[in-house]
Each structure stands twice: as C-alpha cells, then as structure tokens.
Design a protein around this motif. Structure first.
Motif, PDB file in Angstrom:
ATOM      1  N   PRO A 136      45.223  34.651  36.839  1.00  0.00           N
ATOM      2  CA  PRO A 136      45.153  33.217  36.533  1.00  0.00           C
ATOM      3  C   PRO A 136      44.311  32.424  37.522  1.00  0.00           C
ATOM      4  CG  PRO A 136      47.435  33.986  36.504  1.00  0.00           C
ATOM      5  CD  PRO A 136      46.597  35.103  37.019  1.00  0.00           C
ATOM      6  N   SER A 137      44.321  32.783  38.795  1.00  0.00           N
ATOM      7  CA  SER A 137      43.531  32.062  39.793  1.00  0.00           C
ATOM      8  C   SER A 137      42.041  32.274  39.558  1.00  0.00           C
ATOM      9  CB  SER A 137      43.894  32.519  41.201  1.00  0.00           C
ATOM     10  OG  SER A 137      45.258  32.266  41.445  1.00  0.00           O
ATOM     11  N   GLU A 138      41.681  33.511  39.278  1.00  0.00           N
ATOM     12  CA  GLU A 138      40.274  33.812  38.990  1.00  0.00           C
ATOM     13  C   GLU A 138      39.842  33.116  37.700  1.00  0.00           C
ATOM     14  OE1 GLU A 138      37.404  37.664  38.035  1.00  0.00           O
ATOM     15  OE2 GLU A 138      39.539  37.962  38.377  1.00  0.00           O
ATOM     16  N   ILE A 166      38.950  27.291  20.794  1.00  0.00           N
ATOM     17  CA  ILE A 166      39.684  28.546  20.601  1.00  0.00           C
ATOM     18  C   ILE A 166      38.873  29.724  21.129  1.00  0.00           C
ATOM     19  CG2 ILE A 166      40.530  30.143  18.828  1.00  0.00           C
ATOM     20  CD1 ILE A 166      41.317  27.598  17.211  1.00  0.00           C
ATOM     21  N   GLN A 167      37.584  29.705  20.847  1.00  0.00           N
ATOM     22  CA  GLN A 167      36.710  30.784  21.292  1.00  0.00           C
ATOM     23  C   GLN A 167      36.669  30.878  22.821  1.00  0.00           C
ATOM     24  OE1 GLN A 167      32.676  29.888  20.335  1.00  0.00           O
ATOM     25  NE2 GLN A 167      31.981  31.983  20.577  1.00  0.00           N
ATOM     26  N   VAL A 168      36.465  29.750  23.491  1.00  0.00           N
ATOM     27  CA  VAL A 168      36.384  29.749  24.952  1.00  0.00           C
ATOM     28  C   VAL A 168      37.759  30.039  25.553  1.00  0.00           C
ATOM     29  CG1 VAL A 168      35.792  28.359  26.975  1.00  0.00           C
ATOM     30  CG2 VAL A 168      34.392  28.207  24.922  1.00  0.00           C
ATOM     31  N   ARG A 169      38.803  29.466  24.966  1.00  0.00           N
ATOM     32  CA  ARG A 169      40.166  29.723  25.455  1.00  0.00           C
ATOM     33  C   ARG A 169      40.484  31.210  25.407  1.00  0.00           C
ATOM     34  NH1 ARG A 169      44.635  28.465  21.420  1.00  0.00           N
ATOM     35  NH2 ARG A 169      43.774  30.424  20.730  1.00  0.00           N
ATOM     36  N   ASP A 170      40.194  31.849  24.282  1.00  0.00           N
ATOM     37  CA  ASP A 170      40.476  33.275  24.154  1.00  0.00           C
ATOM     38  C   ASP A 170      39.675  34.101  25.150  1.00  0.00           C
ATOM     39  OD1 ASP A 170      42.222  32.617  22.143  1.00  0.00           O
ATOM     40  OD2 ASP A 170      40.908  33.279  20.512  1.00  0.00           O
ATOM     41  N   PHE A 171      38.434  33.680  25.391  1.00  0.00           N
ATOM     42  CA  PHE A 171      37.613  34.380  26.381  1.00  0.00           C
ATOM     43  C   PHE A 171      38.268  34.324  27.751  1.00  0.00           C
ATOM     44  CE2 PHE A 171      34.426  34.046  29.770  1.00  0.00           C
ATOM     45  CZ  PHE A 171      33.857  35.305  29.684  1.00  0.00           C
ATOM     46  N   TYR A 172      38.704  33.137  28.154  1.00  0.00           N
ATOM     47  CA  TYR A 172      39.298  33.001  29.488  1.00  0.00           C
ATOM     48  C   TYR A 172      40.696  33.595  29.564  1.00  0.00           C
ATOM     49  CZ  TYR A 172      35.404  30.526  31.466  1.00  0.00           C
ATOM     50  OH  TYR A 172      34.166  30.225  31.956  1.00  0.00           O
ATOM     51  N   LEU A 173      41.445  33.589  28.471  1.00  0.00           N
ATOM     52  CA  LEU A 173      42.773  34.206  28.495  1.00  0.00           C
ATOM     53  C   LEU A 173      42.692  35.723  28.634  1.00  0.00           C
ATOM     54  CD1 LEU A 173      44.801  32.108  25.898  1.00  0.00           C
ATOM     55  CD2 LEU A 173      45.075  32.170  28.390  1.00  0.00           C
ATOM     56  N   ALA A 174      41.542  36.300  28.321  1.00  0.00           N
ATOM     57  CA  ALA A 174      41.366  37.741  28.486  1.00  0.00           C
ATOM     58  C   ALA A 174      41.256  38.137  29.962  1.00  0.00           C
ATOM     59  CB  ALA A 174      40.126  38.207  27.725  1.00  0.00           C
ATOM     60  N   ILE A 175      41.011  37.170  30.824  1.00  0.00           N
ATOM     61  CA  ILE A 175      40.946  37.423  32.271  1.00  0.00           C
ATOM     62  C   ILE A 175      42.379  37.420  32.784  1.00  0.00           C
ATOM     63  CG2 ILE A 175      40.116  36.557  34.486  1.00  0.00           C
ATOM     64  CD1 ILE A 175      37.811  35.222  32.901  1.00  0.00           C
ATOM     65  N   GLU A 176      42.795  38.531  33.407  1.00  0.00           N
ATOM     66  CA  GLU A 176      44.201  38.703  33.767  1.00  0.00           C
ATOM     67  C   GLU A 176      44.657  37.829  34.926  1.00  0.00           C
ATOM     68  OE1 GLU A 176      45.317  42.780  34.179  1.00  0.00           O
ATOM     69  OE2 GLU A 176      44.271  43.349  32.354  1.00  0.00           O
ATOM     70  N   SER A 191      45.490  25.719  33.629  1.00  0.00           N
ATOM     71  CA  SER A 191      46.110  25.411  34.927  1.00  0.00           C
ATOM     72  C   SER A 191      47.610  25.660  34.909  1.00  0.00           C
ATOM     73  CB  SER A 191      45.847  23.964  35.301  1.00  0.00           C
ATOM     74  OG  SER A 191      44.482  23.744  35.496  1.00  0.00           O
ATOM     75  N   THR A 192      48.229  25.611  33.741  1.00  0.00           N
ATOM     76  CA  THR A 192      49.667  25.832  33.658  1.00  0.00           C
ATOM     77  C   THR A 192      50.043  27.276  33.978  1.00  0.00           C
ATOM     78  OG1 THR A 192      49.589  26.320  31.294  1.00  0.00           O
ATOM     79  CG2 THR A 192      49.956  24.016  31.937  1.00  0.00           C
ATOM     80  N   PHE A 193      49.098  28.200  33.935  1.00  0.00           N
ATOM     81  CA  PHE A 193      49.369  29.609  34.216  1.00  0.00           C
ATOM     82  C   PHE A 193      49.263  29.957  35.696  1.00  0.00           C
ATOM     83  CE2 PHE A 193      47.913  29.595  29.806  1.00  0.00           C
ATOM     84  CZ  PHE A 193      48.963  30.275  29.203  1.00  0.00           C
ATOM     85  N   VAL A 194      48.703  29.062  36.498  1.00  0.00           N
ATOM     86  CA  VAL A 194      48.481  29.356  37.928  1.00  0.00           C
ATOM     87  C   VAL A 194      49.774  29.238  38.696  1.00  0.00           C
ATOM     88  CG1 VAL A 194      47.233  28.668  40.014  1.00  0.00           C
ATOM     89  CG2 VAL A 194      46.105  28.639  37.801  1.00  0.00           C
ATOM     90  N   LEU A 222      36.453  29.085  35.124  1.00  0.00           N
ATOM     91  CA  LEU A 222      36.311  27.965  34.198  1.00  0.00           C
ATOM     92  C   LEU A 222      35.779  26.733  34.912  1.00  0.00           C
ATOM     93  CD1 LEU A 222      36.692  26.741  31.370  1.00  0.00           C
ATOM     94  CD2 LEU A 222      39.011  26.132  32.054  1.00  0.00           C
ATOM     95  N   ALA A 223      36.247  26.488  36.114  1.00  0.00           N
ATOM     96  CA  ALA A 223      35.788  25.317  36.865  1.00  0.00           C
ATOM     97  C   ALA A 223      34.293  25.403  37.172  1.00  0.00           C
ATOM     98  CB  ALA A 223      36.583  25.183  38.157  1.00  0.00           C
ATOM     99  N   ALA A 224      33.780  26.616  37.345  1.00  0.00           N
ATOM    100  CA  ALA A 224      32.358  26.798  37.653  1.00  0.00           C
ATOM    101  C   ALA A 224      31.498  26.936  36.394  1.00  0.00           C
ATOM    102  CB  ALA A 224      32.189  28.029  38.527  1.00  0.00           C
ATOM    103  N   ASP A 225      32.112  26.963  35.229  1.00  0.00           N
ATOM    104  CA  ASP A 225      31.387  27.193  33.976  1.00  0.00           C
ATOM    105  C   ASP A 225      30.811  25.884  33.439  1.00  0.00           C
ATOM    106  OD1 ASP A 225      30.412  28.008  31.558  1.00  0.00           O
ATOM    107  OD2 ASP A 225      32.248  28.994  30.895  1.00  0.00           O
ATOM    108  N   GLU A 226      29.546  25.633  33.753  1.00  0.00           N
ATOM    109  CA  GLU A 226      28.875  24.414  33.279  1.00  0.00           C
ATOM    110  C   GLU A 226      28.570  24.481  31.788  1.00  0.00           C
ATOM    111  OE1 GLU A 226      25.491  23.662  35.718  1.00  0.00           O
ATOM    112  OE2 GLU A 226      26.668  23.621  37.558  1.00  0.00           O
ATOM    113  N   VAL A 227      28.373  25.698  31.271  1.00  0.00           N
ATOM    114  CA  VAL A 227      28.117  25.858  29.837  1.00  0.00           C
ATOM    115  C   VAL A 227      29.338  25.384  29.048  1.00  0.00           C
ATOM    116  CG1 VAL A 227      27.662  27.528  27.995  1.00  0.00           C
ATOM    117  CG2 VAL A 227      26.497  27.755  30.189  1.00  0.00           C
ATOM    118  N   ALA A 228      30.530  25.767  29.510  1.00  0.00           N
ATOM    119  CA  ALA A 228      31.756  25.354  28.821  1.00  0.00           C
ATOM    120  C   ALA A 228      31.933  23.842  28.859  1.00  0.00           C
ATOM    121  CB  ALA A 228      32.966  26.045  29.434  1.00  0.00           C
ATOM    122  N   GLN A 229      31.558  23.216  29.963  1.00  0.00           N
ATOM    123  CA  GLN A 229      31.686  21.765  30.059  1.00  0.00           C
ATOM    124  C   GLN A 229      30.826  21.071  29.014  1.00  0.00           C
ATOM    125  OE1 GLN A 229      30.803  20.750  34.120  1.00  0.00           O
ATOM    126  NE2 GLN A 229      32.588  21.832  34.919  1.00  0.00           N
TER     127      GLN A 229
END
Length: 164
Positions: free
Chosen positions: A132-134, A120-130, A161-164, A139-146
C-alpha cells in the motif's frame, strides 16, 4: 469492447502489452466505423431503389455485393496493419491511438472512455500493487493519472490512502 477484428483468446488478450491493446482497440473502432458506414450506405441505396420502383431488379443485390466486397477488403487491410503493428509493438503512424503519447503509465490511456471507466481502469492497475505504501507513492508521482482522471484523481488518491 468486443474484439472481432482478429481472433484472440482471453489468455492471449491478457498477455498483450499496453501498446498492443491500444492498437487493437483503435483497429476495432475503425472496423466498427466501416461496418456502420456499410450499413448506412446499404440502407440509403435500398431506400433509393424502393423510391424509384426498381426494388424488383437485381440492382440492390449487385450494389450490396459490391459494397460488402469493398468492406471486406478494407477490414482485411486493417487486420494486416494491426498484426504488423502489434508485431512491431508500436504504431507505424503517430497519434492515432487516442492517447497523449505517454506509454510509460502501465495502463491504457484512452480519452474516449468515460471518467468512471478511466477511474476503474487506473484503480484496478494500482490495486494490483501489493504494498500500500508503494501504491500511494506511485500514484502521487503519476502525472499521467492526474491529467487522465481530472477531478477523479483526488477521489482515487483518497480511496487508496485508506489502505495505508
């Protein structure tokens, strides 16, 4: 988590950096542990006084005052350390924040959280980025999240990916 080691409004709490939030969370956990230990010690001493038939004496009240004064002192030390470290923006002793030392993730990396809370924490962080492609590229480059999310990373990637 409720923070009562220092008084902060919701606005002040929202303005804290990731490092400051980690410091605050660690200090609050330490304070909570001190309180649990105080309660445990008081309960044990109370039972000992009752067992030895000295429950009518002032021994328990004296011991309680002594333990509470020690607790207050230790909490005050924690509070002063927290305020100092928050002003610096970094911990004065390494490795106590509970993370892997990588603070460039933008979200709090706290391995004490459950995987759902992490998700939830990581999802909310990434959803704050307007954009969708960025968002999905970051997220794909985020090794910490992995590492942080484990198998939940794939679910988060699929969801975003459903938002792209």
């Amino acid at each position: 988590m409720d923070f009562d080691i220092i008084e902060l409004t919701e606005e002040e709490l929202d303005m804290l950096s990731t490092i400051q939030l980690k410091l605050l969370r660690t200090a609050q956990q330490n304070k909570n542990e001190l309180y649990r230990r105080l309660q445990s010690d008081l309960q044990a001493y109370y039972l000992m006084c009752n067992t030895n038939n000295v429950y009518l004496s002032s021994l328990y009240q004296d011991k309680k005052a002594e333990l509470e004064a020690e607790y207050d002192y230790e909490v005050e030390v924690l509070r002063e350390q927290l305020l100092f470290n928050m002003a610096l923006g970094e911990p004065t002793t390494g490795g106590e924040t509970g993370d892997d030392g990588n603070d460039d993730s933008g979200y709090i990396v706290d391995y004490e959280l459950s995987y759902i809370e992490r998700y939830i924490q990581v999802r909310d962080f990434y959803l704050a980025i307007e954009d969708p492609s960025e968002r999905i590229a970051l997220l794909a480059a985020d090794e910490v999240a992995q590492d942080y999310l484990g198998s939940y990373y794939t679910a988060l990637y699929d969801y975003l990916s459903t938002f792209v």
